[in-house]
Design a protein around this motif. Structure first.
Motif, PDB file in Angstrom:
ATOM      1  N   ILE A 165       0.840  -1.190   0.000  1.00 47.08           N
ATOM      2  CA  ILE A 165       0.000   0.000   0.000  1.00 47.08           C
ATOM      3  C   ILE A 165       0.883   1.250   0.000  1.00 47.08           C
ATOM      4  O   ILE A 165       1.872   1.337   0.728  1.00 47.08           O
ATOM      5  N   GLY A 166       0.480   2.239  -0.811  1.00 53.33           N
ATOM      6  CA  GLY A 166       1.254   3.466  -0.913  1.00 53.33           C
ATOM      7  C   GLY A 166       0.668   4.638  -0.156  1.00 53.33           C
ATOM      8  O   GLY A 166       1.400   5.544   0.248  1.00 53.33           O
ATOM      9  N   VAL A 167      -0.656   4.657   0.022  1.00 55.50           N
ATOM     10  CA  VAL A 167      -1.334   5.764   0.702  1.00 55.50           C
ATOM     11  C   VAL A 167      -2.301   5.173   1.716  1.00 55.50           C
ATOM     12  O   VAL A 167      -3.146   4.341   1.365  1.00 55.50           O
ATOM     13  N   LEU A 168      -2.196   5.605   2.956  1.00 53.27           N
ATOM     14  CA  LEU A 168      -3.035   5.081   4.031  1.00 53.27           C
ATOM     15  C   LEU A 168      -3.809   6.217   4.681  1.00 53.27           C
ATOM     16  O   LEU A 168      -3.237   7.229   5.091  1.00 53.27           O
ATOM     17  N   TRP A 169      -5.135   6.030   4.772  1.00 49.63           N
ATOM     18  CA  TRP A 169      -6.000   6.916   5.549  1.00 49.63           C
ATOM     19  C   TRP A 169      -6.240   6.271   6.911  1.00 49.63           C
ATOM     20  O   TRP A 169      -6.672   5.126   6.986  1.00 49.63           O
ATOM     21  N   ALA A 170      -5.970   7.015   7.990  1.00 48.84           N
ATOM     22  CA  ALA A 170      -6.133   6.412   9.318  1.00 48.84           C
ATOM     23  C   ALA A 170      -6.325   7.501  10.362  1.00 48.84           C
ATOM     24  O   ALA A 170      -5.891   8.650  10.187  1.00 48.84           O
ATOM     25  N   SER A 171      -6.947   7.136  11.446  1.00 46.63           N
ATOM     26  CA  SER A 171      -7.071   8.000  12.612  1.00 46.63           C
ATOM     27  C   SER A 171      -5.957   7.663  13.594  1.00 46.63           C
ATOM     28  O   SER A 171      -5.368   6.572  13.533  1.00 46.63           O
ATOM     29  N   PRO A 172      -5.641   8.562  14.532  1.00 46.00           N
ATOM     30  CA  PRO A 172      -4.615   8.239  15.530  1.00 46.00           C
ATOM     31  C   PRO A 172      -4.893   6.956  16.310  1.00 46.00           C
ATOM     32  O   PRO A 172      -3.962   6.164  16.523  1.00 46.00           O
ATOM     33  N   PRO A 173      -6.141   6.670  16.758  1.00 41.80           N
ATOM     34  CA  PRO A 173      -6.353   5.394  17.450  1.00 41.80           C
ATOM     35  C   PRO A 173      -6.052   4.185  16.577  1.00 41.80           C
ATOM     36  O   PRO A 173      -5.525   3.177  17.068  1.00 41.80           O
ATOM     37  N   GLN A 174      -6.358   4.257  15.297  1.00 41.67           N
ATOM     38  CA  GLN A 174      -6.061   3.138  14.403  1.00 41.67           C
ATOM     39  C   GLN A 174      -4.561   2.955  14.228  1.00 41.67           C
ATOM     40  O   GLN A 174      -4.058   1.819  14.207  1.00 41.67           O
ATOM     41  N   LEU A 175      -3.828   4.055  14.129  1.00 38.38           N
ATOM     42  CA  LEU A 175      -2.373   3.956  14.020  1.00 38.38           C
ATOM     43  C   LEU A 175      -1.766   3.393  15.302  1.00 38.38           C
ATOM     44  O   LEU A 175      -0.820   2.597  15.245  1.00 38.38           O
TER      45      LEU A 175
END
Length: 409
Positions: A165-175
Motif C-alpha cells: 500500500i502506498g497511501v493510508l487513511w487512518a485516525s490516531p487510534p487506528q495507528l
C-alpha cells in the motif's frame, strides 16, 4: 455534480485480498482479472448497512441520495449524509452535497499522487466519514482501494505490507493499534493521511519508525467542514497546520482576527446542515461556518485549544481537556489518556485524569500542575486496565465518565 462517478480503472479490494465481487443489480459487470467495477443506476431508501463493503460502496456511487449507517433514520432528501463519531454524545447526521467532497478530490490528487496505479487503504468502517471519504475519493480517481475493515490490527498491518500500500487513511487510534500489534514494517507507504484527532508526539515517532519512507500529513477537519488545515514537516507539534487549499479561517468571528476565539471557516467543502433533530454546535453567519473549536493563529499556523462542548469551568477558569490529554501522552509509560470532569461544590468542577499504562501518580499530577496551573489541573488519577472505544476507534468519553468496561458500540 449530483453523484459520485466510479473511475473505469478503479479497483476495490476487501479484507480477503480478492477484488470485491459485484452485487446485482448495482454492477453491470466485474472483470475477474482487473476487478473493475462499473456501476449502473438503482434506488435506495433510508440508510444502507456498511457491510458487505462492496454493496455499501455501490450505494455511494448510485444516483440516489444515500447514507451508510443509521438505517432506521429517514432517507436523505438530496446529496448524501455521513455520521459523526459520537465521541461526546449520540452521532449526528451530516447532510452534504456530492460536490462538497468532489472539490477536494482534485486537490488531494495533486498533493498525494492519487489516481490510476495508486494503492490506497482505509482501516475503519465505512460508517466513519474518514474511511468513507478515503474509499470514495480513491475509487473516483482510479486508484486500487483496499478496505481493511473487520481485520485485527496485526492482520491489517500484514496486509498493508503484503499489498504494498502506498497511501493510508487512518485516525490516531487506528495507528496506535497498528503499532501495538507488531508485525512487518511498511516501506512502501508514501503518505500516511491522518484525521479525526491530533497526533501526540510519541505516536508520531512510532509511525515514523513503522514507515520511514512515508510523509505524514495530518489534517484538521470537522464533519461539518471537511478539510480545514493541513500539517506538514514544518508544523510545530502544538499546531494543526496551515489552511487547506481553498479554505479561509477566521478567529472569533467570520473573517475574524482575534487573538483567541471560536474558529470560523469559509470554503467550498462545507456541509449543507444537520439531518434530523440532533443538531450540533456549528453556526452559519454570512457564508462562514462557526465550528465547535476554540483556537488561535500563530505564524500562519492554526493552534487549537479545545472543543467548546468539552470546555469545563473550574474555579472560574476555562479548562480544555484535549490539551491536557495530549500533554499526558508525552509522559513516559502512558498508553491512553482522557480527562473528564467531576462535579464539585466549591469549584463547580474538578478534573480527573483517566489513564492506561504505568506511571507515578504524584509525578503525573505535579507535571499537570506545572503545565496548566494548580487551579484547573486534574486533581486525581484513575487507572484502567481496558479502554472503552467507539466504532470509530475514538475514546468513548461517556463510558469513561460512567466507569463502564471497554466495548465497541
Amino acid at each position: 455534480m449530483n453523484r459520485f462517478h466510479w473511475h473505469p480503472e478503479a479497483r476495490l479490494f476487501g479484507a480477503n485480498d480478492h477484488a470485491a465481487q459485484g452485487f446485482a443489480p448495482a454492477f453491470d459487470a466485474i472483470s475477474e482479472t482487473k476487478g473493475v467495477a462499473v456501476p449502473r443506476p438503482f434506488g435506495v431508501l433510508g440508510g444502507c448497512p456498511e457491510r458487505p463493503v462492496n454493496t455499501a460502496l455501490q450505494r455511494a456511487f448510485g444516483p440516489a441520495p444515500f447514507r451508510i449507517g443509521a438505517p432506521d433514520a429517514p432517507a436523505p432528501a438530496s446529496g448524501f449524509e455521513t455520521l459523526t463519531s459520537g465521541s461526546t454524545g449520540a452521532p449526528r447526521r451530516i447532510a452534504r452535497s456530492v460536490g462538497s467532497w468532489q472539490r477536494s478530490f482534485a486537490v488531494n490528487s495533486g498533493l498525494f499522487g492519487l489516481g490510476p496505479g495508486a494503492r490506497v487503504a482505509v482501516l475503519g468502517r465505512l460508517v466513519q466519514s474518514l474511511s468513507l471519504y478515503g474509499a470514495v475519493e480513491g475509487l473516483s480517481l482510479g486508484a486500487a482501494v483496499h478496505v481493511l475493515d473487520g481485520m485485527r490490527p496485526d492482520r491489517q498491518r500484514a496486509a498493508l505490507a503484503a499489498r504494498r500500500i502506498g497511501v493510508l487513511w487512518a485516525s490516531p487510534p487506528q495507528l496506535q493499534l497498528l503499532l501495538e500489534a507488531g508485525g512487518p514494517d511498511l516501506p512502501d507507504l508514501r503518505f500516511v493521511l491522518v484525521g479525526g484527532a491530533k497526533l501526540d508526539t510519541g505516536l508520531r515517532a512510532g509511525v515514523a519508525r513503522l514507515c520511514p519512507g512515508a510523509k505524514l500529513r495530518e489534517f484538521y477537519g470537522a464533519a461539518e467542514a471537511s478539510f480545514i488545515s493541513l500539517a506538514d514537516d514544518e508544523t510545530p507539534d502544538h499546531a494543526v497546520g496551515r489552511p487547506y487549499p481553498g479554505v479561509e479561517i477566521g478567529i472569533g468571528g467570520p473573517a475574524g482576527r482575534a487573538t483567541q476565539g471560536r474558529v470560523w471557516v469559509r470554503s467550498p467543502y462545507l456541509f449543507c446542515g444537520y439531518g434530523g433533530p440532533n443538531a450540533g454546535v456549528a453556526e452559519w453567519r454570512d457564508g462562514w461556518l462557526g465550528l465547535g473549536e476554540v483556537g488561535r493563529i500563530e505564524a500562519g499556523q492554526l493552534v487549537l485549544l479545545g472543543r467548546i462542548d468539552r470546555m469545563v469551568t473550574v474555579a472560574g477558569q476555562n479548562a480544555y481537556p484535549e490539551a491536557m490529554e495530549l500533554f499526558l501522552l508525552t509522559l513516559p509509560g502512558l498508553m491512553r489518556a482522557a480527562v473528564v470532569p467531576r462535579a464539585d461544590g466549591l469549584r463547580g468542577h474538578v478534573l480527573e485524569a483517566v489513564l492506561m499504562g504505568v506511571g507515578d501518580e504524584t509525578q503525573i499530577l505535579a507535571a499537570l500542575r506545572a503545565r496548566f496551573g494548580a487551579l484547573v489541573a486534574p486533581r486525581r488519577v484513575r487507572w484502567r486496565q481496558d479502554w472503552p472505544v467507539l466504532a470509530s476507534g475514538k475514546t468513548d468519553l461517556a463510558a469513561l465518565a460512567r466507569g463502564d468496561c471497554t466495548g465497541i458500540e
